[in-house]
Design a protein around this motif. Structure first.
Motif, mmCIF file in Angstrom:
data_model
loop_
_atom_site.group_PDB
_atom_site.id
_atom_site.type_symbol
_atom_site.label_atom_id
_atom_site.label_comp_id
_atom_site.label_asym_id
_atom_site.label_seq_id
_atom_site.Cartn_x
_atom_site.Cartn_y
_atom_site.Cartn_z
ATOM 1 N N ALA A 137 29.438 -30.493 13.043
ATOM 2 C CA ALA A 137 28.679 -30.571 14.296
ATOM 3 C C ALA A 137 27.296 -29.936 14.152
ATOM 4 C CB ALA A 137 29.456 -29.893 15.426
ATOM 5 N N GLU B 132 35.044 -28.863 11.400
ATOM 6 C CA GLU B 132 34.387 -29.744 12.366
ATOM 7 C C GLU B 132 33.140 -29.074 12.951
ATOM 8 O OE1 GLU B 132 37.567 -30.597 15.071
ATOM 9 O OE2 GLU B 132 38.260 -32.307 13.904
ATOM 10 N N ALA B 133 33.173 -27.757 13.101
ATOM 11 C CA ALA B 133 31.997 -27.023 13.579
ATOM 12 C C ALA B 133 30.866 -27.125 12.564
ATOM 13 C CB ALA B 133 32.347 -25.557 13.850
ATOM 14 N N ARG C 133 33.944 -22.812 18.216
ATOM 15 C CA ARG C 133 34.653 -24.095 18.303
ATOM 16 C C ARG C 133 34.686 -24.606 19.746
ATOM 17 N NH1 ARG C 133 37.768 -21.378 14.334
ATOM 18 N NH2 ARG C 133 39.348 -20.795 15.863
ATOM 19 N N GLN D 15 32.866 -27.914 21.087
ATOM 20 C CA GLN D 15 33.914 -28.858 21.484
ATOM 21 C C GLN D 15 34.579 -29.509 20.269
ATOM 22 O OE1 GLN D 15 31.944 -31.525 24.243
ATOM 23 N NE2 GLN D 15 32.156 -30.055 25.901
ATOM 24 N N VAL D 16 34.994 -28.655 19.330
ATOM 25 C CA VAL D 16 35.699 -29.119 18.140
ATOM 26 C C VAL D 16 36.982 -28.311 17.975
ATOM 27 C CG1 VAL D 16 33.584 -29.880 16.979
ATOM 28 C CG2 VAL D 16 34.421 -27.555 16.595
ATOM 29 N N ASP D 17 37.879 -28.811 17.132
ATOM 30 C CA ASP D 17 39.168 -28.145 16.934
ATOM 31 C C ASP D 17 39.219 -27.247 15.713
ATOM 32 O OD1 ASP D 17 40.377 -29.332 19.205
ATOM 33 O OD2 ASP D 17 40.753 -31.170 18.057
ATOM 34 N N SER E 205 30.199 -25.206 26.360
ATOM 35 C CA SER E 205 29.806 -26.136 25.304
ATOM 36 C C SER E 205 28.347 -26.563 25.417
ATOM 37 C CB SER E 205 30.719 -27.359 25.316
ATOM 38 O OG SER E 205 30.565 -28.049 26.541
#
Length: 71
Positions: A62, A58-59, A48, A52-54, A5
């Motif tokens: 980020a 979310e990416a 991902r 550090q996203v699910d 990450s």
């Protein structure tokens, strides 16, 4: 060894994520990148993990590509 990450995205990872953000399907991304659909899925999974996203959405967030706050 640094945590995954903490490393920046590779050029291929960034391009794959960018194409996904543009709304292309896995198949369309695979065609453009000259890889398999499985490779696209694996690349987005690695993205991902690095970010550090699910989810891929979310990416996008980020990376600063979405201004919509999470629910």
């Amino acid at each position: 060894m640094a945590d995954a990450s903490s490393r920046p995205l590779t050029e291929a990872q960034a391009e794959t994520l960018r194409l996904a953000a543009q709304g292309l399907s896995y198949k369309q991304i695979a065609h453009r990148r000259h890889v398999t659909v499985g490779a696209v899925k694996e690349t987005l999974q690695r993205v991902r993990v690095k970010l550090q996203v699910d989810t891929t959405i979310e990416a996008f967030r980020a990376m600063g590509w979405l201004d919509v706050p999470p629910r």
